[in-house]
Write a protein that holds these residues in place. Structure first.
Motif, PDB file in Angstrom:
ATOM      1  N   HIS A 138       0.815  -1.219   0.000  1.00 17.78           N
ATOM      2  CA  HIS A 138       0.000   0.000   0.000  1.00 17.78           C
ATOM      3  C   HIS A 138       0.845   1.263   0.000  1.00 17.78           C
ATOM      4  CE1 HIS A 138      -3.406   2.637   0.809  1.00 17.78           C
ATOM      5  NE2 HIS A 138      -2.702   3.174   1.786  1.00 17.78           N
ATOM      6  N   SER A 145      -4.954   4.585   5.095  1.00 15.98           N
ATOM      7  CA  SER A 145      -5.787   3.556   4.484  1.00 15.98           C
ATOM      8  C   SER A 145      -6.782   3.064   5.525  1.00 15.98           C
ATOM      9  CB  SER A 145      -4.930   2.394   3.966  1.00 15.98           C
ATOM     10  OG  SER A 145      -5.741   1.343   3.514  1.00 15.98           O
ATOM     11  N   SER A 146      -8.038   3.369   5.303  1.00 20.57           N
ATOM     12  CA  SER A 146      -9.079   2.937   6.242  1.00 20.57           C
ATOM     13  C   SER A 146      -9.239   1.426   6.222  1.00 20.57           C
ATOM     14  CB  SER A 146     -10.407   3.609   5.887  1.00 20.57           C
ATOM     15  OG  SER A 146     -10.287   5.015   5.947  1.00 20.57           O
ATOM     16  N   MET A 147      -9.084   0.795   5.049  1.00 18.82           N
ATOM     17  CA  MET A 147      -9.248  -0.650   4.953  1.00 18.82           C
ATOM     18  C   MET A 147      -8.182  -1.381   5.765  1.00 18.82           C
ATOM     19  SD  MET A 147      -9.303  -3.069   1.572  1.00 18.82           S
ATOM     20  CE  MET A 147      -7.543  -2.780   1.291  1.00 18.82           C
ATOM     21  N   TRP A 148      -6.925  -0.988   5.579  1.00 14.79           N
ATOM     22  CA  TRP A 148      -5.854  -1.600   6.363  1.00 14.79           C
ATOM     23  C   TRP A 148      -6.054  -1.329   7.852  1.00 14.79           C
ATOM     24  CZ3 TRP A 148      -1.779  -4.763   5.002  1.00 14.79           C
ATOM     25  CH2 TRP A 148      -1.583  -4.969   3.640  1.00 14.79           C
ATOM     26  N   GLY A 189      -8.817  -3.627   9.298  1.00 15.87           N
ATOM     27  CA  GLY A 189      -8.315  -4.988   9.456  1.00 15.87           C
ATOM     28  C   GLY A 189      -7.368  -5.125  10.643  1.00 15.87           C
TER      29      GLY A 189
END
Length: 858
Positions: free
Chosen positions: A469, A474-477, A480
């Motif tokens: 990335h 990064s909101s997704m990382w 998670g």
């Protein structure tokens, strides 16, 4: 390579004839040497018999029992007093025979140091070594010359070389058996034979192509194992010749045509043979020579061909054989530690040097099970599994670093390779987690396995985020990672109730906090990130006290150091938006979190002083940032060295100096470092204050002061140093108390004078505007009051130095009044002035006498 070949050919023209002649003469002299040694042995035996006879006569005369005699009745055979090594050493020496016999009789005396032994061996055996070198080089160049000249056919060339090598071995064995003993001459012949066989087999694979690579490896392995086995008979000279020849022969005959896999397999076989030999005969030089030869061929292949799977398998294989075979050797922990760490280092370098367009993935997993399964990882080298994880991650990071014109940056993995790299990371995480869990179940009391099981997946997660990335939000990382954080929290809760796995609770909590920190880094930036990291002060302190886990304090110290360093260096490393008051929640929030953690911490624990020092440090930084915010209208990082900037630096550096002095008292191992920082910061603060007195002094003009009395820039600029000096006087390790008080007194007088000037003149304080009578008298009145207060206080406390200072100030004020203030007064004004001065002095004298007499009345 051609230059090396020319030099060696020129040398061999002289070395072969001379070495052969000298070796032949040395061998011819052996018969004469043996007869001399036999004569000496007979003389020693006669002397022993005479000494024994004299002792028996003396014992009879003194009527002593025979059991007390030092010498037995029968003479000791010379063969029992001379070891085979002594006989071989004496047999190979052609001078000073009397000294050799003396050494044989008195073989228990101390050995000379290593340098003397090497020098002696060189003097005694140089002809033998030179002859062996000549024979070995002759075999190499016979193969090399036959290849380049094409004198005979390939089959005949190969057979000739093999026959020569075998003939040299046969000759060495024949001479050893005939003479019923070993000799370095025989070892040199055998070494030359092994080198010739190495050269012949390598040439048969690469140049003649008469032998398949597999058959060549089998033959080379047989020669290597045979050489090391014969070294146990012929001695260490054959071992060093065989080992060095095995590693260097490919360079001399030319190995460019061979594949990397074949060359590294060949080097691995030689290394394995040498380690097998060291199970029976261990030498330091043999161990390090083996390691050097193995690393030499890794370096040769690294510089001549792209890094591929054979390199990974080669390093992993070396790691296994050195670790496993070392268990039966006398290598010792230091040697093995240096070897395994060196192999880990070249593993990371190999990952970093792999081709940019075709990276490997699966081969770089080999080191993970190897490092976790070798016997040493369960004992003294418990850090090997973690070392393999960290060096692998570091290798990948270096591999993706790219250099550009304005510096270096971390590049993302190309899109074509991202799927493969993601699969690699998943398998790496499963491997480390599974291996760590397997060891942890078998040995639940070892915390190292709990740490590897719970924390290693976070290493692969971080590596994936950076290379897949990039260092960006990064909101997704982040989501998670927060889910992983919750999983670690649930594991900690479950393990806390199970006695078998309670050792993993602390690591699960650590993993949860690390996951939270990673999520904060992934989603926040600048000021908000610092505040998010600071919240952990409270949670870590509470968990450590609640579950009695002092191990959590290590992570707390790391978090404190990270936040303090980040806020300390923000003015030089960051540029934030000046439109929002971010310093209030960043510096102020971090200070508040540290203060709450201090309040929660156990008062009797050693972490309490750490938290107090960190809170004080953050408070100083918070006050400094807020001062900048208000003085620069929100532009905290304004770059100008004005009166305001000098003021901030003086107070900030002085406050940090006091803070580090306090932290030095609480620290056990870093007290010296904190004191060093305190002295450096104190020096910087004094230099900044010196610029306030000289360059930026309002008396010279050019500085904006303000029209408000007392509460203006003069208060922090010249009143703040007074407070700092007074606090420093309470810390004798920072500065001497006397000089701190002197600085405080002088600074206070300067501050008073400047405030009086501002009171009468306003913002324009330059001396060029003149002095009014009211201002002139104000200096005298305030000076008189200060002098009186100092004298009275010093008299009551019996403080001689302060009393003298007060009297000196009083004298200066009186002189000013007479010479300046009253110079223009006339008539009744002069009378009133002198009357007032006289009454003040009389009142001061009365107070002084009363203070002096008070103790006598009591």
């Amino acid at each position: 390579m051609e230059a090396l070949f020319i030099v060696l050919v020129a040398g061999i023209v002289l070395l072969i004839p001379v070495g052969s002649l000298l070796g032949f003469l040395a061998y011819r002299q052996r018969g004469d040497q043996s007869s001399r040694l036999d004569l000496l042995w007979r003389e020693v035996s006669g002397l022993r018999e005479e000494v024994a006879h004299l002792k028996r006569q003396l014992a009879r005369e003194e009527e002593l029992p025979a059991s007390q005699l030092d010498t037995p009745e029968e003479p000791i055979p010379v063969e029992q007093t001379l070891s085979p090594q002594d006989i071989a050493a004496a047999d190979s020496t052609s001078s000073d025979w009397t000294e050799q016999a003396s050494l044989a009789v008195h073989h228990e005396q101390s050995e000379p140091d290593r340098v003397s032994r090497i020098t002696t061996a060189l003097k005694e055996n140089w002809m033998v070594w030179l002859g062996g070198l000549s024979v070995g080089l002759a075999g190499i160049f016979m193969v090399s010359h036959s290849i380049s000249a094409g004198l005979i056919g390939p089959v005949q060339q190969l057979l000739l070389a093999l026959f020569t090598g075998l003939a040299l071995h046969a000759g060495a064995e024949f001479l050893r058996r005939r003479n019923r003993g070993v000799d370095q001459v025989f070892a040199a012949l055998a070494g030359g034979g092994s080198i010739t066989l190495y050269a012949a087999l390598l040439a048969g694979v690469h140049h003649y192509e008469l032998i398949s690579p597999l058959a060549g490896l089998v033959g080379l392995a047989a020669v290597s194992l045979g050489t090391m086995a014969l070294a146990m008979v012929h001695g260490p000279l054959l071992a060093i010749m065989g080992l060095s020849g095995a590693y260097l022969v490919p360079l001399l005959i030319g190995g460019e045509d061979g594949s990397v896999a074949f060359v590294l397999s060949y080097s691995f076989l030689i290394t394995l043979s040498s380690l097998l030999l060291m199970r029976y005969v261990f030498r330091d030089w043999l161990w390090f020579a083996t390691l050097a030869g193995a690393l030499l061929w890794w370096l040769v292949t690294l510089s001549s061909a792209p890094v591929g799977a054979p390199t990974a398998w080669y390093i992993a294989g070396l790691f296994v054989v050195f670790a496993i075979l070392a268990g039966s050797l006398q290598a010792g922990v230091p040697r093995l530690r240096e070897t395994l760490l060196a192999l880990l280092a070249i593993w990371g370098l190999s990952i970093a040097d792999q081709p940019a367009d075709s990276p490997l993935f699966w081969s770089w997993l080999l080191i993970l099970p190897v490092a976790a399964l070798v016997p040493q990882s369960r004992g003294a080298f418990w850090y090997l599994p973690w070392g393999a994880v960290m060096i692998t991650a570091a290798g990948w990071l270096v591999y993706m670093i790219r250099e550009v014109a304005d510096g270096v940056y971390l590049e993302q993995m190309p899109v074509a390779h991202q799927d493969g790299f993601l699969s690699y990371l998943i398998i790496a995480a499963i491997l480390t987690l599974g291996l760590g869990l397997w060891h942890w179940v078998r040995d639940p009391d070892r915390r190292r396995w709990a740490s590897l099981t719970l924390l290693s997946p976070l290493v692969w997660l971080t590596l994936g985020w950076l290379l897949l990335h990039g260092y960006g939000t990064s909101s997704m990382w982040a989501v998670g990672t927060l889910l992983l954080d919750g999983l670690y929290g649930a594991l900690a809760w479950q393990m806390e109730s199970r006695e078998r796995y309670r050792t993993g609770v602390v690591w699960a909590i650590l993993a949860a906090h690390v996951s939270y920190s990673l999520a904060a880094v992934m989603v926040f930036r600048e000021a908000s990130l610092t505040l998010a990291l600071s919240v952990q002060f409270i949670s870590l302190t509470w968990l450590a006290r609640r579950y009695e886990m002092p191990e959590l304090y290590l992570l707390l110290k790391i978090a404190l150091a990270l936040v303090v360093a980040r806020l300390t260096f923000n003015p030089w490393l960051q540029s934030y938006d000046a439109s929002v008051h971010w310093s209030l929640w960043t510096y102020g929030g971090a200070t508040l979190c540290a203060a709450v953690a201090t309040w929660i911490a156990n008062r009797n624990h050693r972490i309490r002083p750490w938290l107090e020092g960190a809170t004080l440090h953050l408070l100083v930084l918070f006050l400094g940032s807020e001062m900048r915010y208000w003085l620069y209208d929100g532009n905290i990082f304004a770059h100008e060295y004005s009166l305001t900037e000098a003021t901030i630096n003086t107070l900030l550096w002085g406050g940090l100096s006091l803070t580090y002095t306090v932290r030095a008292k609480a620290s056990e191992s870093l007290a010296w470092l904190y004191r060093l920082f305190a002295w450096i910061l104190l020096g910087l603060s004094c230099l900044s204050y010196l610029t306030l007195i000289t360059v930026h002094n309002p008396w010279w003009g050019g500085s904006a002061i303000g029209d408000t009395a007392i509460f203006n820039i003069l208060l922090p600029a010249y009143g703040g140093p007074v407070l700092l000096a007074l606090i420093a006087s309470r810390l004798p390790t920072l500065a001497p108390r006397f000089w701190s008080l002197c600085v405080a007194a002088a600074s206070f007088l300067l501050f008073t004078a400047l405030e009086i000037r501002q009171l009468w003149q306003g913002s324009e304080m330059a001396l060029s505007f003149g002095i009014t009578e009211g201002e002139l008298y104000s200096y005298s009145v305030v000076g008189m009051l200060y002098a009186i207060a100092a004298i009275i206080y010093a008299t009551g406390r019996n403080h001689t130095t302060l009393y003298k200072a007060g009297m000196a100030l009083l004298g200066l004020v009186i002189a000013k009044i007479f010479l300046i203030d009253m110079a223009g007064l006339q008539g009744l004004w002069r009378v009133a002035a002198f009357m007032g001065l006289g009454l003040a002095l009389l009142g001061l004298a009365w107070l002084y006498r009363k203070a002096q007499g008070a103790p006598e009345r009591s």
